[in-house]
Design a protein around this motif. Structure first.
Motif, short mmCIF file in Angstrom:
data_model
loop_
_atom_site.label_atom_id
_atom_site.label_comp_id
_atom_site.label_asym_id
_atom_site.label_seq_id
_atom_site.Cartn_x
_atom_site.Cartn_y
_atom_site.Cartn_z
N SER A 95 -3.67 -8.35 -11.11
CA SER A 95 -2.31 -7.81 -11.15
C SER A 95 -2.08 -6.84 -10.00
O SER A 95 -1.00 -6.79 -9.40
N LEU A 96 -3.11 -6.04 -9.69
CA LEU A 96 -2.97 -5.11 -8.58
C LEU A 96 -2.77 -5.85 -7.26
O LEU A 96 -2.03 -5.40 -6.38
N ARG A 97 -3.44 -7.01 -7.14
CA ARG A 97 -3.32 -7.80 -5.92
C ARG A 97 -2.10 -8.72 -5.94
O ARG A 97 -1.75 -9.30 -4.91
N GLY A 98 -1.51 -8.86 -7.10
CA GLY A 98 -0.38 -9.77 -7.22
C GLY A 98 -0.77 -11.22 -7.05
O GLY A 98 0.03 -12.04 -6.62
N GLU A 99 -2.01 -11.56 -7.44
CA GLU A 99 -2.50 -12.92 -7.28
C GLU A 99 -2.83 -13.53 -8.64
O GLU A 99 -3.23 -12.82 -9.58
N LYS A 100 -2.66 -14.85 -8.75
CA LYS A 100 -3.03 -15.60 -9.97
C LYS A 100 -2.52 -14.89 -11.22
O LYS A 100 -3.25 -14.71 -12.20
N LEU A 101 -1.24 -14.49 -11.19
CA LEU A 101 -0.71 -13.68 -12.27
C LEU A 101 -0.64 -14.44 -13.59
O LEU A 101 -0.78 -13.84 -14.67
N TYR A 144 -17.50 -5.82 -6.10
CA TYR A 144 -16.90 -6.54 -4.96
C TYR A 144 -15.40 -6.28 -4.86
O TYR A 144 -14.83 -6.32 -3.76
N HIS A 145 -14.74 -5.98 -5.99
CA HIS A 145 -13.33 -5.58 -5.91
C HIS A 145 -13.20 -4.28 -5.13
O HIS A 145 -12.32 -4.15 -4.27
N GLU A 146 -14.12 -3.32 -5.45
CA GLU A 146 -14.07 -2.05 -4.72
C GLU A 146 -14.32 -2.25 -3.23
O GLU A 146 -13.77 -1.54 -2.39
N LEU A 147 -15.14 -3.24 -2.89
CA LEU A 147 -15.43 -3.53 -1.49
C LEU A 147 -14.35 -4.41 -0.85
O LEU A 147 -14.48 -4.78 0.33
N LYS A 148 -13.35 -4.76 -1.65
CA LYS A 148 -12.26 -5.63 -1.19
C LYS A 148 -12.76 -7.02 -0.77
O LYS A 148 -12.12 -7.70 0.04
N GLU A 149 -13.91 -7.41 -1.32
CA GLU A 149 -14.39 -8.78 -1.10
C GLU A 149 -13.94 -9.61 -2.30
O GLU A 149 -14.71 -9.96 -3.19
N TYR A 150 -12.63 -9.92 -2.29
CA TYR A 150 -12.00 -10.49 -3.47
C TYR A 150 -12.52 -11.88 -3.85
O TYR A 150 -12.68 -12.16 -5.06
N PRO A 151 -12.81 -12.78 -2.94
CA PRO A 151 -13.38 -14.08 -3.34
C PRO A 151 -14.71 -13.92 -4.10
O PRO A 151 -14.95 -14.60 -5.09
N LYS A 152 -15.57 -13.00 -3.61
CA LYS A 152 -16.84 -12.75 -4.31
C LYS A 152 -16.59 -12.13 -5.69
O LYS A 152 -17.27 -12.44 -6.66
N SER A 153 -15.60 -11.24 -5.74
CA SER A 153 -15.26 -10.61 -7.02
C SER A 153 -14.80 -11.65 -8.02
O SER A 153 -15.29 -11.70 -9.16
#
Length: 603
Positions: A499-505, A464-473
């Motif tokens: 880290s790549l997304r810069g979220e929840k670091l 799901y990360h590869e599909l950019k479906e980040y909540p599912k990932s």
């Protein structure tokens, strides 16, 4: 940086009281022919049953009227007929009517006892069996049935008394000494059994059956010398009987009488050079004597013989597998497996065990080749398909992985692991949408297996990360970590992707730090931790982590990350040098050439 991871009781013919009951095959040269009843055919037994009924009618009470005699005969015949048809209720109904008319008829009592025994009414069987013997004390078959009834209740002492009475009171009944001896054996009364066999020898002379059973008794009594004497006697009287020769050789070998074991086994080979059992005995003896070359030569010759059953060969190879990998045994095991597949080319189990040996000894491609041959012969064994798929995954041969999982899923559509590896195959082939579909379907089949379910969730997090479906990932990773908070793949990939997304670091730093603490020398985890610190702008901490990683790897991604950190720390020249080094290694990011050309950081 992401990653992917005996005893013998008397046997009565329960249909009729005839001379086919409880007889044994006798030695033609020693047992009098007159004492040996001929085994009757089924047709003859039925005819004998009919005649038995007529004879029984002739034994009717003297005071029976002709009509009563005829009626008793009719009931008896019907009862025997239903007994032969195994309709015990109707048989007993008819026989009891015959009994009511003529209760002192021994044959009627006998058949009622027999019917009750077959229908499970042991108490009535006992009572009527006793009555039959009392009414006709010279009929051996009545004794045999009564002994059988007692034996079925484990009343061996009573059965023994019945046999002793039979042998002493009924003429020409000495052959039942064998039944009596077996009964003693069943009770563990070895001395009594031996004495009974000796009586049989006095009557019938030396018989192989007696010698063999005496040998077994001596072995159970730990009287090895006497057991060996009986064995030698058997061989002497039957020099061409291979089973006696082999049994004696095995007995010598088991008791570490190696010279004698070799002598007797070689006698068997002189009779038949292809005697695989004799060669197996020799192989064991030579192995115990630490003569490995000769032991291996004998076992290979045994394997070359089709007379050694494929199942025996598989059992032997399984014993080898338990000792592998072992440099001293690896090659021998492979050779034996190769012989097995050559001698039994139509046996799937031969190729399956050969695959197992190659797997254990580390030759994955050869293992897969053997497994695929096994599948071509028998595609119904899921375990073999599973081995093929695992090897495809280990070798990262994506096309093979997808082909074999698709073929296996046609046969085993409800096997969740096959869907898992099918999804992994699509993921490796950069088809994340198909990967997600397979993984989600397989996940539904794995709900009763929490560990496998966590593997699905971890892989779905990656897809799901590869599909950019980040909540599912994120939800998939969280589910995996709920089952196992130390799931290394989930911790590493989850923190790296955050880290790549810069979220929840902060969460990413906690997870990556946990991994580094558990695996301080793992370059992948150190790189992930360093990159999380980089995204938190802790460049000094990131540099320390990356330098630790570079002590264990020269991966282009790690080198490039190190260059980025140096650039942020103001060490531009060193950063460019690291980018150039990463570019030469291959596998760096698509931005590497721009970084080098412009000597500038691009993210």
């Amino acid at each position: 940086m992401p990653r992917f991871s005996a005893f013998l009781l008397v046997v009565l013919s329960l249909w009729l009281a005839g001379p086919a009951h409880a007889q044994r095959k006798k030695d033609k040269t020693t047992a009098p022919q007159a004492d040996k009843p001929r085994k009757l055919s089924r047709k003859e037994r039925k005819e004998l049953a009919r005649r038995s009924a007529l004879e029984a009618a002739g034994s009717a009470r003297p005071d029976l009227t002709p009509k009563e005699r005829e009626l008793s005969e009719s009931y008896f015949i019907d009862g025997v007929r239903f007994l032969l048809l195994e309709d015990y209720n109707k048989a007993l109904e008819r026989l009891l009517k015959a009994y009511a008319l003529n209760p002192t008829n021994a044959a009627v009592n006998y058949k009622i006892a027999e019917t009750n025994l077959l229908s499970g009414n042991i108490q009535d069987a006992t009572n009527f069996g006793r009555a039959a013997v009392k009414l006709d004390a010279k009929n051996p078959y009545y004794y045999l049935l009564l002994a059988q009834i007692y034996s079925s209740q484990k009343q061996y002492q009573e059965a023994t008394e019945v046999y002793n009475t039979l042998i002493s009171q009924v003429p020409n009944s000495k052959y039942y000494l064998f039944n009596l001896a077996d009964l003693y054996l069943a009770q563990g009364k070895f001395d009594e059994a031996l004495a009974t066999f000796e009586q049989a020898e006095q009557k019938f002379g030396t018989l192989d059956e007696i010698s063999f059973k005496k040998q077994q008794i001596y072995l159970r009594q730990n009287k090895l010398d006497k057991a060996l004497e009986e064995g030698e006697s058997l061989i002497k009287s039957n020099p061409d009987e291979a089973r006696y020769v082999l049994a004696q050789a095995q007995l010598y070998a088991t008791n570490r009488r190696f010279d004698d074991a070799i002598r007797v086994a070689q006698q068997a080979l002189r009779q038949n050079p292809d005697n695989a059992r004799a060669r197996m005995i020799l192989a064991d003896v030579y192995r115990l004597q630490n003569n490995r070359p000769e032991s291996e030569r004998q076992i290979k010759q045994a394997f070359e013989s089709p007379s050694l059953d494929i199942d025996d060969k598989v059992r032997i190879l399984i014993d080898y597998i338990k000792q592998l990998p072992n440099p001293a045994l690896n090659e021998t095991a492979r050779e034996l497996a190769a012989i097995t597949t050559r001698v039994h080319p139509r046996e799937a189990k031969a190729f399956s065990i050969a695959g197992d040996i190659e797997t254990v000894t580390g030759n994955r491609p050869a293992a897969r080749t053997n497994y695929l041959k096994a599948i071509r012969l028998d595609n119904t064994r899921y375990q073999i398909w599973q081995q093929v798929v695992l090897i495809d995954a280990e070798l990262t041969q994506t096309d093979s992985l997808l082909t074999h999982t698709a073929q296996a899923l046609e046969l085993f559509p409800n096997q969740a692991p096959l869907w898992f590896y099918n999804g992994v195959g699509y993921q490796l082939q950069k088809q994340p949408a198909k990967a997600a579909k397979s993984l989600e379907y397989g996940r539904k089949l794995a709900t009763d297996n929490p560990e496998l379910l966590a593997q699905f969730d971890t892989q779905l997090g990656d897809v799901y990360h590869e599909l950019k479906e980040y909540p599912k990932s994120d939800a998939a990773y969280d589910a995996a970590l709920t089952f196992d908070a130390n799931n290394a793949q989930a911790l590493n990939n989850y923190s790296y992707f955050l880290s790549l997304r810069g979220e929840k670091l902060d969460k990413a730093k906690e997870m990556a730090g946990k991994l580094v603490k558990a695996y301080p020398d793992n370059s992948t985890y150190l790189d992930t931790y360093g990159w999380v610190l980089y995204r938190l702008k802790d460049y000094a901490g990131a540099r320390q982590a990356l330098e630790s990683a570079l002590r264990h790897t020269s991966d282009a991604t790690v080198v490039e990350h190190y260059g980025d950190i140096l650039f942020q720390l103001g060490e531009k020249d060193k950063a460019v040098a690291e980018w150039q080094r990463a570019n030469k290694k291959g596998g760096a990011s698509p931005l590497i050439n721009r970084k080098i050309k412009d000597q500038k950081l691009y993210e």
